[in-house]
Motif scaffolding. Structure first.
Motif, PDB file in Angstrom:
ATOM      1  N   ILE A 148       0.823  -1.215   0.000  1.00  0.00           N
ATOM      2  CA  ILE A 148       0.000   0.000   0.000  1.00  0.00           C
ATOM      3  C   ILE A 148       0.856   1.264   0.000  1.00  0.00           C
ATOM      4  O   ILE A 148       0.628   2.188  -0.772  1.00  0.00           O
ATOM      5  CB  ILE A 148      -0.947   0.013   1.217  1.00  0.00           C
ATOM      6  N   ALA A 149       1.845   1.303   0.880  1.00  0.00           N
ATOM      7  CA  ALA A 149       2.620   2.529   1.082  1.00  0.00           C
ATOM      8  C   ALA A 149       3.573   2.812  -0.078  1.00  0.00           C
ATOM      9  O   ALA A 149       4.215   1.908  -0.606  1.00  0.00           O
ATOM     10  CB  ALA A 149       3.409   2.430   2.382  1.00  0.00           C
ATOM     11  N   ASP A 150       3.663   4.097  -0.448  1.00  0.00           N
ATOM     12  CA  ASP A 150       4.575   4.510  -1.513  1.00  0.00           C
ATOM     13  C   ASP A 150       6.026   4.174  -1.180  1.00  0.00           C
ATOM     14  O   ASP A 150       6.822   3.868  -2.070  1.00  0.00           O
ATOM     15  CB  ASP A 150       4.480   6.022  -1.743  1.00  0.00           C
ATOM     16  N   ASP A 151       6.386   4.247   0.104  1.00  0.00           N
ATOM     17  CA  ASP A 151       7.793   4.067   0.458  1.00  0.00           C
ATOM     18  C   ASP A 151       8.250   2.615   0.389  1.00  0.00           C
ATOM     19  O   ASP A 151       9.414   2.317   0.640  1.00  0.00           O
ATOM     20  CB  ASP A 151       8.083   4.648   1.845  1.00  0.00           C
ATOM     21  N   GLU A 152       7.357   1.704   0.023  1.00  0.00           N
ATOM     22  CA  GLU A 152       7.767   0.312  -0.177  1.00  0.00           C
ATOM     23  C   GLU A 152       8.863   0.211  -1.237  1.00  0.00           C
ATOM     24  O   GLU A 152       9.727  -0.665  -1.167  1.00  0.00           O
ATOM     25  CB  GLU A 152       6.572  -0.540  -0.612  1.00  0.00           C
ATOM     26  N   VAL A 153       8.820   1.097  -2.235  1.00  0.00           N
ATOM     27  CA  VAL A 153       9.767   1.012  -3.347  1.00  0.00           C
ATOM     28  C   VAL A 153      10.760   2.169  -3.367  1.00  0.00           C
ATOM     29  O   VAL A 153      11.483   2.360  -4.344  1.00  0.00           O
ATOM     30  CB  VAL A 153       9.018   0.936  -4.695  1.00  0.00           C
ATOM     31  N   ALA A 154      10.807   2.944  -2.294  1.00  0.00           N
ATOM     32  CA  ALA A 154      11.674   4.123  -2.269  1.00  0.00           C
ATOM     33  C   ALA A 154      13.110   3.759  -1.904  1.00  0.00           C
ATOM     34  O   ALA A 154      13.352   2.959  -1.003  1.00  0.00           O
ATOM     35  CB  ALA A 154      11.139   5.137  -1.264  1.00  0.00           C
ATOM     36  N   VAL A 155      14.051   4.368  -2.614  1.00  0.00           N
ATOM     37  CA  VAL A 155      15.470   4.227  -2.283  1.00  0.00           C
ATOM     38  C   VAL A 155      16.168   5.563  -2.494  1.00  0.00           C
ATOM     39  O   VAL A 155      15.696   6.419  -3.238  1.00  0.00           O
ATOM     40  CB  VAL A 155      16.192   3.169  -3.155  1.00  0.00           C
ATOM     41  N   ALA A 156      17.308   5.725  -1.841  1.00  0.00           N
ATOM     42  CA  ALA A 156      18.209   6.840  -2.133  1.00  0.00           C
ATOM     43  C   ALA A 156      19.283   6.302  -3.069  1.00  0.00           C
ATOM     44  O   ALA A 156      19.651   5.125  -2.997  1.00  0.00           O
ATOM     45  CB  ALA A 156      18.837   7.362  -0.849  1.00  0.00           C
ATOM     46  N   HIS A 157      19.778   7.164  -3.963  1.00  0.00           N
ATOM     47  CA  HIS A 157      20.783   6.689  -4.914  1.00  0.00           C
ATOM     48  C   HIS A 157      21.723   7.812  -5.309  1.00  0.00           C
ATOM     49  O   HIS A 157      21.470   8.997  -5.053  1.00  0.00           O
ATOM     50  CB  HIS A 157      20.112   6.102  -6.162  1.00  0.00           C
ATOM     51  N   LEU A 158      22.813   7.444  -5.944  1.00  0.00           N
ATOM     52  CA  LEU A 158      23.792   8.410  -6.415  1.00  0.00           C
ATOM     53  C   LEU A 158      23.313   9.044  -7.721  1.00  0.00           C
ATOM     54  O   LEU A 158      22.368   8.557  -8.345  1.00  0.00           O
ATOM     55  CB  LEU A 158      25.139   7.713  -6.617  1.00  0.00           C
ATOM     56  N   PRO A 159      23.955  10.125  -8.159  1.00  0.00           N
ATOM     57  CA  PRO A 159      23.542  10.797  -9.397  1.00  0.00           C
ATOM     58  C   PRO A 159      23.760   9.933 -10.636  1.00  0.00           C
ATOM     59  O   PRO A 159      24.411   8.881 -10.587  1.00  0.00           O
ATOM     60  CB  PRO A 159      24.444  12.038  -9.439  1.00  0.00           C
ATOM     61  N   GLY A 160      23.235  10.427 -11.751  1.00  0.00           N
ATOM     62  CA  GLY A 160      23.348   9.701 -13.009  1.00  0.00           C
ATOM     63  C   GLY A 160      24.775   9.438 -13.429  1.00  0.00           C
ATOM     64  O   GLY A 160      25.084   8.382 -13.997  1.00  0.00           O
ATOM     65  N   ASP A 161      25.684  10.389 -13.148  1.00  0.00           N
ATOM     66  CA  ASP A 161      27.072  10.174 -13.555  1.00  0.00           C
ATOM     67  C   ASP A 161      27.776   9.145 -12.683  1.00  0.00           C
ATOM     68  O   ASP A 161      28.915   8.765 -12.951  1.00  0.00           O
ATOM     69  CB  ASP A 161      27.853  11.497 -13.569  1.00  0.00           C
ATOM     70  N   ARG A 162      27.080   8.686 -11.652  1.00  0.00           N
ATOM     71  CA  ARG A 162      27.587   7.586 -10.818  1.00  0.00           C
ATOM     72  C   ARG A 162      26.753   6.329 -11.037  1.00  0.00           C
ATOM     73  O   ARG A 162      26.795   5.399 -10.235  1.00  0.00           O
ATOM     74  CB  ARG A 162      27.549   7.988  -9.340  1.00  0.00           C
ATOM     75  N   GLY A 163      25.996   6.321 -12.114  1.00  0.00           N
ATOM     76  CA  GLY A 163      25.231   5.136 -12.476  1.00  0.00           C
ATOM     77  C   GLY A 163      23.962   4.914 -11.681  1.00  0.00           C
ATOM     78  O   GLY A 163      23.396   3.818 -11.709  1.00  0.00           O
TER      79      GLY A 163
END
Length: 232
Positions: A148-163
């Motif tokens: 149900i919750a949106d944060d089930e699929v939430a992650v933090a990640h590096l920028p595009g130039d770090r893949g």
């Protein structure tokens, strides 16, 4: 335009882990369809893998507010003409998330919109009645109300130039690993899921979960075996 963020403040997106892309060799019809397809992807799947599976497809950063609307408005004059939008990853929090109405507007203009794994799975479950097509286990879990919750699929990640490398683990990924781990008792599984849910999404990692579980009294033997067990 989506801008890269610094490592100290990685942007937030949603990310899948349990749905795997097909590895079949692209056919002539696949290449033809890919030429009119744009795929919004980030930490869930390398852009190079998208290009391998769909040669000719446009690979774009995680989707954000206005991206789908811009495509829908430009469709008649754009070359190549986009007839299919695939959403895997999408921004939120520090950058406004893709709006439901821009997706329905694209659908009304005859553009197919597909979603899977992450932000795409979430929006597809919400807009299935409007014609958005969902794919994969995570989409089905949202569609059935198991997630149900949106944060089930939430992650933090590096920028595009770090893949777009993820620096946290999605709750849905932790759930999947916990459910599959053969050494855990039912009581330990329930405790681990609650501990993972209690953490802010940027802090969710297996390492953090082990520390929280030890402090909560989850049996040390089970945690040691879980730490050594290859995650799905």
């Amino acid at each position: 335009m989506i801008r890269a963020r610094s490592r100290r403040q990685p942007p937030a997106t949603s990310k899948p882990t349990t749905s795997k892309p097909t590895t079949s060799k692209p056919t002539t019809s696949t290449r033809s369809a890919a030429a009119s397809t744009i795929v919004f992807v980030g930490p869930s799947l390398p852009g190079a893998e998208v290009s391998r599976l769909l040669p000719g497809a446009i690979v774009a950063p995680p989707v954000a507010f206005g991206d789908v609307l811009a495509i829908a408005l430009a469709t008649k004059r754009a070359r190549p003409r986009i007839t299919r939008i695939a959403i895997i990853d999408g921004y939120f929090e520090r950058m406004a998330a893709v709006w439901h109405k821009e997706i329905t507007f694209a659908l009304e203009r005859g553009i197919e919109v597909w979603g899977a794994a992450s932000m795409g799975a979430l929006r597809a479950a919400e807009l299935a009645s409007c014609g958005m097509v969902g794919v994969g286990e995570i989409y089905r879990a949202f569609a059935k109300g198991e997630l149900i919750a949106d944060d089930e699929v939430a992650v933090a990640h590096l920028p595009g130039d770090r893949g777009y490398r993820a620096v946290s683990d999605a709750l849905v990924s932790l759930r999947d690993g916990i459910a599959r781990a053969p050494m855990l008792t039912g009581r330990s599984r329930r405790a681990l899921v609650e501990l993972a849910r209690a953490r802010f999404y940027r802090e969710r990692t297996w390492a953090t979960l082990y520390a929280d579980a030890r402090a909560a009294g989850v049996p040390a033997k089970q945690l040691t075996r879980l730490a050594a067990w290859p995650k799905p």
